[in-house]
Enzyme design. Structure first.
Site, PDB file in Angstrom:
ATOM      1  CE  LYS A   1      -3.882   2.256   2.258  1.00 34.11           C
ATOM      2  NZ  LYS A   1      -3.367   3.619   2.022  1.00 34.11           N
TER       3      LYS A   1
ATOM      4  CG  PHE B   1     -49.122   0.126  -7.845  1.00 34.86           C
ATOM      5  CD1 PHE B   1     -48.837  -1.018  -8.589  1.00 34.86           C
ATOM      6  CD2 PHE B   1     -48.203   1.155  -7.852  1.00 34.86           C
ATOM      7  CE1 PHE B   1     -47.666  -1.123  -9.322  1.00 34.86           C
ATOM      8  CE2 PHE B   1     -47.031   1.063  -8.580  1.00 34.86           C
ATOM      9  CZ  PHE B   1     -46.756  -0.081  -9.318  1.00 34.86           C
TER      10      PHE B   1
ATOM     11  CG  HIS C   1     -43.213   2.707  -8.351  1.00 32.82           C
ATOM     12  ND1 HIS C   1     -42.998   2.250  -9.625  1.00 32.82           N
ATOM     13  CD2 HIS C   1     -42.919   1.660  -7.528  1.00 32.82           C
ATOM     14  CE1 HIS C   1     -42.606   0.985  -9.580  1.00 32.82           C
ATOM     15  NE2 HIS C   1     -42.554   0.603  -8.321  1.00 32.82           N
TER      16      HIS C   1
ATOM     17  CG  ASP D   1     -38.845   0.722 -17.895  1.00 34.07           C
ATOM     18  OD1 ASP D   1     -37.836   0.016 -17.996  1.00 34.07           O
ATOM     19  OD2 ASP D   1     -39.868   0.382 -17.267  1.00 34.07           O
TER      20      ASP D   1
ATOM     21  CG  ASP E   1     -40.059  -4.495 -20.034  1.00 29.18           C
ATOM     22  OD1 ASP E   1     -39.325  -5.446 -19.721  1.00 29.18           O
ATOM     23  OD2 ASP E   1     -41.279  -4.466 -19.796  1.00 29.18           O
TER      24      ASP E   1
ATOM     25  CG  ASP F   1     -43.012   1.861 -20.381  1.00 23.96           C
ATOM     26  OD1 ASP F   1     -43.776   2.700 -20.881  1.00 23.96           O
ATOM     27  OD2 ASP F   1     -43.269   1.229 -19.345  1.00 23.96           O
TER      28      ASP F   1
ATOM     29  NE  ARG G   1     -38.480  -2.267  -8.372  1.00 24.94           N
ATOM     30  CZ  ARG G   1     -38.623  -2.236  -9.705  1.00 24.94           C
ATOM     31  NH1 ARG G   1     -37.587  -1.955 -10.460  1.00 24.94           N
ATOM     32  NH2 ARG G   1     -39.789  -2.478 -10.250  1.00 24.94           N
TER      33      ARG G   1
END
Length: 643
Positions: free
Chosen positions: A52, A410, A458, A476, A478, A566, A583
């Site tokens: 180091k 949701f 969200h 997005d 997808d 998207d 998630r």
């Protein structure tokens, strides 16, 4: 249209030699891979060990005789390091990008940081020890295993005289304890342990570990105390940045010469403040102190860190100009929990915020040890990074009903029994209708969401106070089930390049699932109709120009073998997952912001679980500059992508 088609075409078709980019273009600066402090030395033949060095981390870009030297923050310090340039200019007729450390060697043969500071100013000989290589002759080597990169580097550097300013950093495989003992006996700072099969990742990781023989820490100067006679400086008052706050870490009053003290005080006098920048300071320390803007970084040796996080018996080693003050944090050894996500601490945080956490030991993600209390600790760890994307924005919650991730729903407005730390109200949309909304203002709101078994946050792309003017666009990506993540990364890069040609800068977000979000911050001037129309036109233009890869229709049948871009997340009332949100997916994965340079080295969109994400949040912000971008969706830009 021609510019966009050309940008796409260059990704798909190999070009003739006559059209190719010059072979030896000067490489661009990249993010450094950083070490994690460890209190133990790993064992086994899958680890190598290096010295180091006690110097300045540097990145050297070479193309023939053209050389650039960059600090860890990307600043060009070529002029400051003129003494190492001659050997570098003769290294190759091609191009390379090297990683290493610039050091000064004292009479005892040790790298000496204080001597390095003097050497830069005085022009004394310095050495560049190179220990890794990013690329060679235009070929990216970051995905190549470390042991192979080292072999390429060693062949490039070759055998050199000990007095040469360019040196190769040799390593030993396994036997880390013996290497450490030898470094300690020689008075060196420590060792670096690296996994031999690791890729180069531009971030702090556990595949590179630093084990120190001596205790040394970088700290930011927040003030000083005068000598008893009122003249000169007795000690510097020091701190580090932790979760956005400037935290007091003690004082240092030794290691200075009188001349050095005078020079430091002269710099501090230019930065005087009436009040301390620290979150808090012990009363007896504050009584006689002078305060300054926390802009200067000092390096100190110390004996130990006390229970309250202060340094004992600190000794000043020098000032560092290669570190940004806001990047300086207390360097504590990492443990196996990823970032110290202690569920007990999670319960204590919830209590302190006034949220009653029921069933804190409840397993949230089947097949893991992640509990509700872990999630509280996680959001406390990332709150400073997450809240700027979340605070005061209308949001939707994805909540779990039966604790197996299969029945989520949701929630867009208040329900009975909701913690008071989540707020609800109404706003008027552009079409004149009233909409019931939820929003969060602080960490207490996030913890309230955890108490409700919220797995995802969200957000709308606007502030609730200006609901008609979006502050971002989200593309997005997808992919169809059969596509590789490499296809998604290429698509994201293409979208970035095309947006760039029309003047829009973007940032990548790993979704935590299988895709990538390309996020474009905006000054809130264009309304939702303009933004959504632009995003739809953009998606349809890509689908028309490159129909083999892109589709702008969400139909699963039409998506086969392609990626759905998207654009529907860009209408008023539509949402996209918030950066740093958990998630509702197996393993407890997270939507994590990354840089474009490191995206290339990642192999999946769900690369970070809560432990890895919490550790990452302690490092440099991958989206630095996101909130400072001054870009507007103008009529001219909108017309570029009109069908």
């Amino acid at each position: 249209m021609p510019a966009i088609k050309a940008a796409l075409r260059k990704k798909r078709s190999p070009r003739r030699d006559s059209e190719s980019i010059p072979k030896h273009i000067l490489p661009s600066f990249r993010s450094f891979q950083l070490c994690t402090l460890s209190g133990t030395i790993p064992t086994g033949e899958d680890w190598l060990f290096e010295m180091k060095f006690d110097g300045y981390r540097a990145q050297v870009a070479i193309s023939g005789s053209e050389v650039r030297v960059y600090t860890r923050n990307g600043h060009d310090w070529t002029d400051q390091f003129k003494t190492i340039l001659p050997s570098l200019k003769k290294l190759t007729k091609g191009s390379v990008l090297l990683d290493g450390e610039i050091v000064a060697i004292d009479k005892a043969g040790r790298t000496n940081f204080s001597m390095l500071k003097t050497g830069i100013a005085a022009g004394i000989p310095l050495k560049f020890y190179t220990f890794d290589i990013f690329e060679k002759d235009g070929e990216d080597l970051t995905k190549t295993p470390l042991i192979e990169r080292k072999a390429i580097l060693e062949e490039l550097i070759g055998e050199r005289d000990a007095d040469d300013s360019l040196q190769y950093s040799h390593h030993v495989i396994d036997n880390g304890k013996s290497v450490f003992d030898a470094m300690a006996a020689g008075g060196h700072e420590g060792i670096i342990a690296k996994r031999i099969d690791s890729r180069y990742v531009g971030d702090r990781t556990k595949s590179w570990l630093k084990i120190k023989c001596t205790k040394r820490q970088e700290l930011v100067i927040g003030g000083w105390r005068p000598s008893d006679n009122g003249r000169g400086m007795a000690s510097l008052i020091l701190g580090t940045y932790e979760k956005g706050q400037f935290v007091y870490r003690g004082r240092v009053g030794t290691g200075f010469s009188e001349a050095m003290k005078d020079k430091i005080v002269a710099q501090l006098e230019k930065r005087r403040l009436a009040k301390p920048a620290f979150a808090s300071v012990p009363r007896d320390i504050a009584r006689k102190a002078f305060w300054v803007k926390p802009e200067l970084v000092a390096e100190v040796d110390y004996a130990e860190i006390t229970a309250d996080g202060s340094l004992r018996h600190a000794s000043f080693q020098g000032l560092r100009a290669d570190k940004e003050p806001t990047q300086v944090m207390l360097d504590m050894p990492a443990d196996d929990s990823g970032a110290g996500l202690d569920p007990v601490v999670g319960v204590e945080i919830a209590q302190a915020l006034g949220v009653k956490l029921s069933n804190p030991d409840k397993i949230i993600y089947p097949g893991t040890a992640i509990t509700k209390a872990h999630l509280v600790a996680y959001y406390a760890a990332v709150a400073d990074r997450m809240l700027p994307h979340l605070k005061d924005r209308p949001l939707s919650l994805v909540r779990d009903t039966n604790n197996d991730l299969r029945k989520t729903f949701f929630q867009k407005h208040a329900l009975a029994g909701m913690p008071k730390t989540l707020h609800d109200g109404e706003l008027t949309k552009m079409k004149g209708t009233e909409s019931r909304i939820l929003w969060i203002e602080d960490l207490a709101g996030l913890v309230g969401g955890v108490q409700m078994n919220t797995l995802e946050f969200h957000v709308w792309g606007c502030d609730r106070h200006e609901p008609d003017l979006p502050e971002r666009m989200v593309f997005d990506i997808d992919p169809d089930e059969g596509l590789d993540f490499g296809d998604v990364k290429q698509a994201a890069t293409d979208i970035r390049d095309i947006l760039g040609t029309i003047g829009l800068k973007s940032w990548p977000l790993l979704s935590g699932g299988k895709g990538i979000h390309v996020v474009v911050p905006l000054v809130p001037e264009a309304d939702w109709n303009a933004v959504k129309e632009f995003c739809q036109d953009f998606a349809e233009l890509l689908a028309k120009t490159d129909p083999h890869r892109f589709v702008a229709n969400m139909s699963k049948a039409r998506r086969k073998g392609r990626m759905f871009l998207d654009y529907l997340r860009n209408g008023q009332g539509s949402t996209a997952v918030c950066p740093w949100s958990m998630r509702a997916r197996a393993g407890g994965t997270v939507a994590v912001p990354v840089t474009w340079s490191e995206l290339d080295g990642l192999d999946r969109a769900n690369a970070f679980d809560i432990f890895a994400a919490a550790e990452r949040a302690r490092g440099q912000d991958a989206w630095t500059g996101y909130f400072e971008v001054d870009q507007v969706l103008t009529d001219r830009v909108r017309q570029v992508v009109k069908r």
